[in-house]
Scaffold this motif. Sequence first.
Motif, PDB file in Angstrom:
ATOM      1  N   UNK A  57       0.850  -1.190   0.000  1.00  0.00           N
ATOM      2  CA  UNK A  57       0.000   0.000   0.000  1.00  0.00           C
ATOM      3  C   UNK A  57       0.883   1.236   0.000  1.00  0.00           C
ATOM      4  N   UNK A  58       0.516   2.203  -0.823  1.00  0.00           N
ATOM      5  CA  UNK A  58       1.340   3.387  -1.035  1.00  0.00           C
ATOM      6  C   UNK A  58       0.512   4.651  -0.825  1.00  0.00           C
ATOM      7  N   UNK A  59       1.067   5.587  -0.090  1.00  0.00           N
ATOM      8  CA  UNK A  59       0.440   6.895   0.083  1.00  0.00           C
ATOM      9  C   UNK A  59       1.055   7.870  -0.913  1.00  0.00           C
ATOM     10  N   UNK A  60       0.225   8.512  -1.697  1.00  0.00           N
ATOM     11  CA  UNK A  60       0.665   9.573  -2.605  1.00  0.00           C
ATOM     12  C   UNK A  60       0.328  10.878  -1.895  1.00  0.00           C
ATOM     13  N   UNK A  61       1.347  11.553  -1.398  1.00  0.00           N
ATOM     14  CA  UNK A  61       1.115  12.717  -0.553  1.00  0.00           C
ATOM     15  C   UNK A  61       1.608  13.990  -1.229  1.00  0.00           C
ATOM     16  N   UNK A  62       1.200  15.120  -0.659  1.00  0.00           N
ATOM     17  CA  UNK A  62       1.570  16.419  -1.195  1.00  0.00           C
ATOM     18  C   UNK A  62       0.519  17.432  -0.799  1.00  0.00           C
TER      19      UNK A  62
ATOM     20  N   UNK B 101      -3.780  -6.841  -2.390  1.00  0.00           N
ATOM     21  CA  UNK B 101      -3.903  -6.047  -3.618  1.00  0.00           C
ATOM     22  C   UNK B 101      -2.894  -4.900  -3.625  1.00  0.00           C
ATOM     23  N   UNK B 102      -2.871  -4.201  -4.706  1.00  0.00           N
ATOM     24  CA  UNK B 102      -2.047  -2.998  -4.834  1.00  0.00           C
ATOM     25  C   UNK B 102      -2.939  -1.804  -4.528  1.00  0.00           C
ATOM     26  N   UNK B 103      -2.603  -1.064  -3.480  1.00  0.00           N
ATOM     27  CA  UNK B 103      -3.441   0.046  -3.021  1.00  0.00           C
ATOM     28  C   UNK B 103      -2.649   1.348  -3.067  1.00  0.00           C
ATOM     29  N   UNK B 104      -3.219   2.363  -3.720  1.00  0.00           N
ATOM     30  CA  UNK B 104      -2.644   3.706  -3.720  1.00  0.00           C
ATOM     31  C   UNK B 104      -3.662   4.660  -3.129  1.00  0.00           C
ATOM     32  N   UNK B 105      -3.222   5.450  -2.145  1.00  0.00           N
ATOM     33  CA  UNK B 105      -4.092   6.415  -1.493  1.00  0.00           C
ATOM     34  C   UNK B 105      -3.534   7.813  -1.719  1.00  0.00           C
ATOM     35  N   UNK B 106      -4.294   8.653  -2.388  1.00  0.00           N
ATOM     36  CA  UNK B 106      -3.896  10.040  -2.590  1.00  0.00           C
ATOM     37  C   UNK B 106      -4.493  10.914  -1.507  1.00  0.00           C
ATOM     38  N   UNK B 107      -3.649  11.555  -0.691  1.00  0.00           N
ATOM     39  CA  UNK B 107      -4.177  12.330   0.430  1.00  0.00           C
ATOM     40  C   UNK B 107      -3.086  13.174   1.066  1.00  0.00           C
ATOM     41  N   UNK B 108      -3.502  14.235   1.765  1.00  0.00           N
ATOM     42  CA  UNK B 108      -2.571  14.961   2.628  1.00  0.00           C
ATOM     43  C   UNK B 108      -3.015  14.855   4.089  1.00  0.00           C
ATOM     44  N   UNK B 109      -3.891  13.884   4.368  1.00  0.00           N
ATOM     45  CA  UNK B 109      -4.389  13.644   5.719  1.00  0.00           C
ATOM     46  C   UNK B 109      -3.967  12.237   6.139  1.00  0.00           C
ATOM     47  N   UNK B 110      -3.109  12.154   7.153  1.00  0.00           N
ATOM     48  CA  UNK B 110      -2.557  10.852   7.548  1.00  0.00           C
ATOM     49  C   UNK B 110      -3.629   9.878   8.025  1.00  0.00           C
TER      50      UNK B 110
ATOM     51  N   UNK C 248      -6.131   9.057   6.483  1.00  0.00           N
ATOM     52  CA  UNK C 248      -6.549   8.275   5.321  1.00  0.00           C
ATOM     53  C   UNK C 248      -5.496   7.273   4.854  1.00  0.00           C
ATOM     54  N   UNK C 249      -4.237   7.499   5.209  1.00  0.00           N
ATOM     55  CA  UNK C 249      -3.193   6.616   4.671  1.00  0.00           C
ATOM     56  C   UNK C 249      -2.261   6.039   5.734  1.00  0.00           C
ATOM     57  N   UNK C 250      -2.644   6.079   7.004  1.00  0.00           N
ATOM     58  CA  UNK C 250      -1.723   5.644   8.048  1.00  0.00           C
ATOM     59  C   UNK C 250      -1.357   4.170   7.943  1.00  0.00           C
ATOM     60  N   UNK C 251      -2.162   3.369   7.255  1.00  0.00           N
ATOM     61  CA  UNK C 251      -1.856   1.945   7.078  1.00  0.00           C
ATOM     62  C   UNK C 251      -0.868   1.697   5.940  1.00  0.00           C
ATOM     63  N   UNK C 252      -0.593   2.705   5.131  1.00  0.00           N
ATOM     64  CA  UNK C 252       0.278   2.517   3.965  1.00  0.00           C
ATOM     65  C   UNK C 252       1.717   2.262   4.403  1.00  0.00           C
ATOM     66  N   UNK C 253       2.363   1.344   3.720  1.00  0.00           N
ATOM     67  CA  UNK C 253       3.724   0.959   4.080  1.00  0.00           C
ATOM     68  C   UNK C 253       4.782   1.818   3.398  1.00  0.00           C
ATOM     69  N   UNK C 254       4.409   2.508   2.313  1.00  0.00           N
ATOM     70  CA  UNK C 254       5.359   3.366   1.607  1.00  0.00           C
ATOM     71  C   UNK C 254       4.678   4.679   1.233  1.00  0.00           C
ATOM     72  N   UNK C 255       5.494   5.718   1.093  1.00  0.00           N
ATOM     73  CA  UNK C 255       4.975   7.031   0.741  1.00  0.00           C
ATOM     74  C   UNK C 255       5.762   7.618  -0.428  1.00  0.00           C
ATOM     75  N   UNK C 256       5.024   8.270  -1.313  1.00  0.00           N
ATOM     76  CA  UNK C 256       5.632   8.980  -2.424  1.00  0.00           C
ATOM     77  C   UNK C 256       5.115  10.415  -2.382  1.00  0.00           C
TER      78      UNK C 256
END
Length: 208
Positions: free
Chosen positions: A32-37, A181-190, A192-200
């Motif tokens: 799972x990946x967090x797309x942050x910004x 599965x492959x999960x991508x979460x786009x967010x700037x609020x942790x 929503x993505x605190x379970x993600x193992x990687x961040x971009x």
Amino acid sequence: MAMTIALNKAGKRFNRDWIFRNLTFQFESGNSYAIIGSNGSGKSTFLQVISGAYHLNEGHCTWTDGATLPVEKVYRHIAYCAPYLELIEEMTLLEFLEFHQHFKPFVAGMTPKKIIEEIGMQAAAHKRIQQFSSGMKQRAKLAQCIYSDVPVLLLDEPCTNLDRQGIDLYYTLIDQYAKNRLVLVGSNDEVEYKFCTQRLNIMDYKSF
């Protein structure tokens, strides 16, 4: 079905403004990946590139599930949830989920009625979606996305309009249905993505 999505020196722009550039990264199933910004940084645009909806202006994006997928077939392997995607508001919730499964079947053992029970919306099953609150609509969007039997989930600001109970439901659905599965979460609020193992961070790929 495992999926790998690989970006190589990828760049996307609108007119003369680069949203991101020279981005090389590989996404793999089971992660799972967090797309942050910051707001307006291009997170949604990036997810739409990953979905195959937007073409790159430079570089490459390849989708592989044992064989390389042509871009026009990528949508079959992806489910998308975002605030800007509309529901069919003239339908009831049950009708909407029944309609959706004709295009993307639900995960094994799940039916529209079972899904409605799991997301706690039995009382609204036969109400038209146009009568729903914003939080109820978001639950419906999450349901049609996460219960779809596809290898890739793209979640853009997935907790928009959800209360505490709705956010807890989101975590439960991710835990039960998204692990392999492959999960991508786009967010700037942790939240929503605190379970993600990687961040971009999309801000790392701006061209100035």
